[in-house]
Design an enzyme around this catalytic site. Structure first.
Site, PDB file in Angstrom:
ATOM      1  CB  CYS A 271      -5.259  -9.419  -5.620  1.00 11.04           C
ATOM      2  SG  CYS A 271      -4.112  -8.159  -5.767  1.00 11.04           S
TER       3      CYS A 271
ATOM      4  CD  GLU B 152       0.467   1.283   1.470  1.00 16.36           C
ATOM      5  OE1 GLU B 152       0.830   2.343   2.296  1.00 16.36           O
ATOM      6  OE2 GLU B 152      -0.439   0.530   2.072  1.00 16.36           O
TER       7      GLU B 152
ATOM      8  CG  ASN C 197       1.843  -3.930   0.750  1.00 19.15           C
ATOM      9  OD1 ASN C 197       2.751  -4.449   1.166  1.00 19.15           O
ATOM     10  ND2 ASN C 197       0.914  -3.070   1.539  1.00 19.15           N
TER      11      ASN C 197
ATOM     12  CD  GLU D 119      -2.416 -10.276  -2.994  1.00 20.10           C
ATOM     13  OE1 GLU D 119      -2.071  -9.276  -3.045  1.00 20.10           O
ATOM     14  OE2 GLU D 119      -3.389 -10.589  -2.222  1.00 20.10           O
TER      15      GLU D 119
ATOM     16  CB  CYS E   2      -8.394  -6.380  -2.915  1.00 18.00           C
ATOM     17  SG  CYS E   2      -7.385  -6.227  -4.430  1.00 18.00           S
TER      18      CYS E   2
ATOM     19  CB  CYS F 211      -2.105  -5.816  -4.156  1.00 17.31           C
ATOM     20  SG  CYS F 211      -3.511  -4.972  -3.722  1.00 17.31           S
TER      21      CYS F 211
HETATM   22  N1  THU Z   1      -2.968  -5.394   0.133  1.00 15.42           N
HETATM   23  C1  THU Z   1      -2.289  -6.180  -0.603  1.00 15.42           C
HETATM   24  O1  THU Z   1      -0.982  -6.039  -0.963  1.00 15.42           O
HETATM   25  N2  THU Z   1      -2.706  -7.319  -0.697  1.00 15.42           N
HETATM   26  C2  THU Z   1      -3.988  -7.864  -0.130  1.00 15.42           C
HETATM   27  O2  THU Z   1      -4.383  -9.142  -0.460  1.00 15.42           O
HETATM   28  C3  THU Z   1      -4.937  -6.813   0.508  1.00 15.42           C
HETATM   29  C4  THU Z   1      -4.399  -5.575   0.512  1.00 15.42           C
HETATM   30  C5  THU Z   1      -2.196  -4.162   0.374  1.00 15.42           C
HETATM   31  C6  THU Z   1      -2.953  -2.849  -0.452  1.00 15.42           C
HETATM   32  C7  THU Z   1      -2.392  -1.563   0.473  1.00 15.42           C
HETATM   33  O3  THU Z   1      -1.115  -1.297  -0.059  1.00 15.42           O
HETATM   34  C8  THU Z   1      -2.652  -2.261   1.974  1.00 15.42           C
HETATM   35  O4  THU Z   1      -2.432  -3.609   1.703  1.00 15.42           O
HETATM   36  C9  THU Z   1      -3.682  -1.737   2.706  1.00 15.42           C
HETATM   37  O5  THU Z   1      -5.067  -2.079   1.634  1.00 15.42           O
END
Ligand code: THU
Length: 130
Positions: free
Chosen positions: A86, A41, A39, A52, A83, A50
């Site tokens: 994803c 941000e 991920n 994925e 999520c 994310c």
């Molecule tokens: N996140 C992912 O990268 N993948 C997931 O399957 C669940 C959530 C990340 C998004 C964000 O940067 C952090 O986790 C918190 O939501």
């Protein structure tokens, strides 16, 4: 190295200063090549991506188009759940029977499938009259 081990390694590179929740994803494409994502941000929160999504982008950039298996890992109390967005992104490049391995850093693993994660998904068939 297993896909989960690969996901665990790439998770270390996540840029997650806001949520502090690092996620790693690794997928094996139909070619056999493994692609990684974490991920990323952003201070403008909705611009974050994310793990994925990163792995899928790497796969497409690498010239592959089909996911054979995907693994996701995070430091969560139970295996991390992709999520909704994803799930749809994975479904774009995977058949319903494709294995999805979800894991915690502690070693708890949950194996599921793309179809189980996204039942009744919107797919190209719905657009067949266009
Ligand atoms: N996140 C992912 O990268 N993948 C997931 O399957 C669940 C959530 C990340 C998004 C964000 O940067 C952090 O986790 C918190 O939501």
């Amino acid at each position: 190295m297993t896909l989960i081990e690969s996901a665990r390694l790439v998770r270390e590179n996540a840029h997650a200063p806001y949520s502090k929740f690092k996620v790693g994803a690794a997928l094996r494409a139909s070619s056999g090549l493994v692609y990684h994502g974490c991920n990323v941000e952003n201070v403008a929160y909705p611009e974050g991506t994310c793990a994925e999504a990163g792995a899928i982008a790497a796969m497409i950039a690498g010239g592959d188009t089909a996911i054979a298996e995907i693994a996701v890992i995070a430091d969560s109390p139970k295996p991390v759940s992709p999520c909704g967005g994803c799930r749809q992104k994975i479904a774009e490049f995977a058949t319903g029977d494709v294995k999805v391995v979800l894991a915690t850093l502690d070693g708890v693993v949950h194996e599921t499938t793309v179809a189980a994660l996204l039942p009744g998904s919107f797919d190209a068939e719905y657009m067949s009259r266009v």
